[in-house]
Design an enzyme around this catalytic site. Structure first.
Site, PDB file in Angstrom:
ATOM      1  N   TYR A 117       0.727  -1.060   0.114  1.00 39.54           N
ATOM      2  CA  TYR A 117       0.024   0.086   0.135  1.00 39.54           C
ATOM      3  C   TYR A 117       1.051   1.232   0.031  1.00 39.54           C
ATOM      4  O   TYR A 117       1.638   1.412   1.112  1.00 39.54           O
ATOM      5  CB  TYR A 117      -0.926  -0.086   1.321  1.00 39.54           C
ATOM      6  CG  TYR A 117      -1.969   0.978   1.271  1.00 39.54           C
ATOM      7  CD1 TYR A 117      -2.324   1.794   0.213  1.00 39.54           C
ATOM      8  CD2 TYR A 117      -2.724   1.345   2.382  1.00 39.54           C
ATOM      9  CE1 TYR A 117      -3.254   2.773   0.306  1.00 39.54           C
ATOM     10  CE2 TYR A 117      -3.865   2.103   2.262  1.00 39.54           C
ATOM     11  CZ  TYR A 117      -3.713   2.965   1.468  1.00 39.54           C
ATOM     12  OH  TYR A 117      -4.914   3.770   1.476  1.00 39.54           O
ATOM     13  N   LYS A 120      -1.664  -1.428  -4.044  1.00 38.87           N
ATOM     14  CA  LYS A 120      -2.577  -0.419  -3.698  1.00 38.87           C
ATOM     15  C   LYS A 120      -1.959   0.907  -3.911  1.00 38.87           C
ATOM     16  O   LYS A 120      -1.085   1.496  -3.122  1.00 38.87           O
ATOM     17  CB  LYS A 120      -3.452  -0.517  -2.491  1.00 38.87           C
ATOM     18  CG  LYS A 120      -4.507   0.412  -2.417  1.00 38.87           C
ATOM     19  CD  LYS A 120      -5.388   0.126  -1.045  1.00 38.87           C
ATOM     20  CE  LYS A 120      -6.434   1.511  -1.057  1.00 38.87           C
ATOM     21  NZ  LYS A 120      -7.064   1.599   0.320  1.00 38.87           N
TER      22      LYS A 120
END
Length: 308
Positions: free
Chosen positions: A149, A177
Site C-alpha cells: 500500500y 494499492k
C-alpha cells in the site's frame, strides 16, 4: 519475476484479488464496541449486491488505528466464514513496527485471510532500504500473497520505483494499492515488473487502467461498487466510451466521499441506507447534518439515491 521490456498486462492472469475491492468500514455498536453481526451483514451486501471480488478488512477505512489486535482477528474470522467462499479476504496488517506487522500477518493468516495489505510504515519515515527490509520480512513470514500500500500522503514516505521493482522479485509480493497519485511513476513500475496495480484512489481508476492497472480498492464503492465494476469491465472489453461515461457519472461520489475523512462519510451514508455502520471511534467524529446533506447531493449527482 520482472519483465525486461514493457508488456501489456495479461488481465486474465494478473488479477490476484479480482477487479473490484472495497476497503470495508468496521461496524460498531452504539456504545462503540465491535459489531461482528453487522460486519457480516455489510460484507454480504458488498459482495452480493455491490459486486466486490474481495474485501479489505482492517485498513484505515476500517479504523485500524483504533481497533485492537484481538478485534482485528475476530473481524477476519467472522467475515471470512460468511463470504470467504465467494470473495477473497485481504487483511490490513501494516504498522510502523516490523515485528508487530509480522504478528498481525501471522494472526490474519490463521484467521482465514486470503491475502495481506501492508502499508508503508508511517511517521517514522524509514529510508528505502528500510522499506525493502520491512516488506521482505513480512513476505518471508507468511504464505499469503501481499498487496503493498503506497500512500505517501498518509505514511510520509513514497515507495520508490526502484524499491517496488526490487520487491516484485519476491514470489509473494504480487500487487500494489497505488495511492501515490503519480501515474508516471506507476507506468515505470508496470513497465519493469509484473506487479498487479490497483488504484487506491477511486477517481483515478480509469486513468490507472489506461496505463496497465487491473482494478480498484475503493472507498466510495460501499455505494458505487456495482457501477465501478461495470467501468472496469467496460474498459477490459475495449468499450472505452462506456468506461469514460461511467467515470464521469461517478466522479461526484468518487471525490465527494473524501470531502472529510472517508470513513466518516461512508458510515453516515450506510446508516442512512439502513446498513450496519455505527459510530466512528475517537479521534474521528461522526458526520454533521451538513456533511450528510452534501453526501446526499453527491450521491444524487452520481445518479444514486441516499434515503432521507
Amino acid at each position: 519475476m520482472t519483465h525486461d521490456h514493457p508488456a501489456a498486462p495479461d488481465r486474465g492472469a494478473s488479477r490476484p484479488f479480482g477487479r473490484l475491492l472495497t476497503a470495508m468500514v468496521t461496524p460498531f455498536t452504539p456504545d462503540g464496541s465491535l459489531d461482528l453481526d453487522g460486519a457480516v451483514r455489510l460484507a454480504q451486501h458488498l459482495v452480493d449486491e455491490q459486486g466486490n471480488d474481495a474485501l479489505v478488512l482492517n485498513g484505515t477505512t476500517g479504523e485500524s488505528p483504533t481497533t485492537t489486535d484481538a478485534e482485528k482477528e475476530a473481524l477476519i474470522r467472522a467475515v471470512a466464514a460468511a463470504v470467504g467462499d465467494r470473495a477473497r479476504i485481504v487483511a490490513g496488517v501494516g504498522t510502523n513496527d516490523t515485528r508487530h506487522t509480522i504478528e498481525l500477518a501471522m494472526s490474519a493468516e490463521k484467521a482465514g485471510a486470503h491475502g495481506l495489505l501492508v502499508v508503508t510504515p508511517y511517521y517514522n519515515k524509514p529510508p528505502q532500504s528500510g522499506l525493502l527490509r520491512h516488506f521482505t520480512a513480512v513476505a518471508d513470514a507468511t504464505g499469503l500473497p501481499i498487496m503493498l500500500y503506497d500512500i505517501p500522503g498518509r505514511s510520509g514516505v513514497p515507495i520508490a520505483t526502484e524499491t517496488l521493482v526490487k520487491l516484485a522479485e519476491h514470489g509473494r509480493i504480487v500487487a500494489v494499492k497505488d495511492a501515490k497519485g503519480d501515474l508516471t511513476a506507476t507506468s515505470w513500475v508496470l513497465a519493469r515488473s509484473d506487479l498487479a496495480y490497483y488504484s487506491g484512489e477511486d477517481a483515478l481508476t480509469l486513468p490507472a487502467l489506461a496505463v496497465g492497472g487491473v482494478g480498484l480498492v475503493g472507498t466510495s464503492t460501499h455505494f458505487t461498487g456495482a457501477l465501478a465494476k461495470q467501468l472496469i469491465e467496460a474498459y477490459d472489453a475495449g468499450d472505452t466510451a462506456t468506461a469514460l461515461s461511467l467515470h464521469r457519472r461517478l466522479l461526484p461520489l468518487f471525490t465527494g466521499i473524501f470531502r472529510t475523512q472517508g470513513t466518516i462519510l461512508v458510515k453516515a451514508g450506510l446508516a442512512a441506507k439502513g446498513l450496519p455502520a455505527g459510530p466512528v471511534r475517537p479521534p474521528l467524529v461522526d458526520a454533521t447534518t451538513d456533511e450528510l446533506a452534501q453526501l446526499r447531493a453527491d450521491c444524487a449527482a452520481a445518479g444514486l439515491e441516499l434515503p432521507e
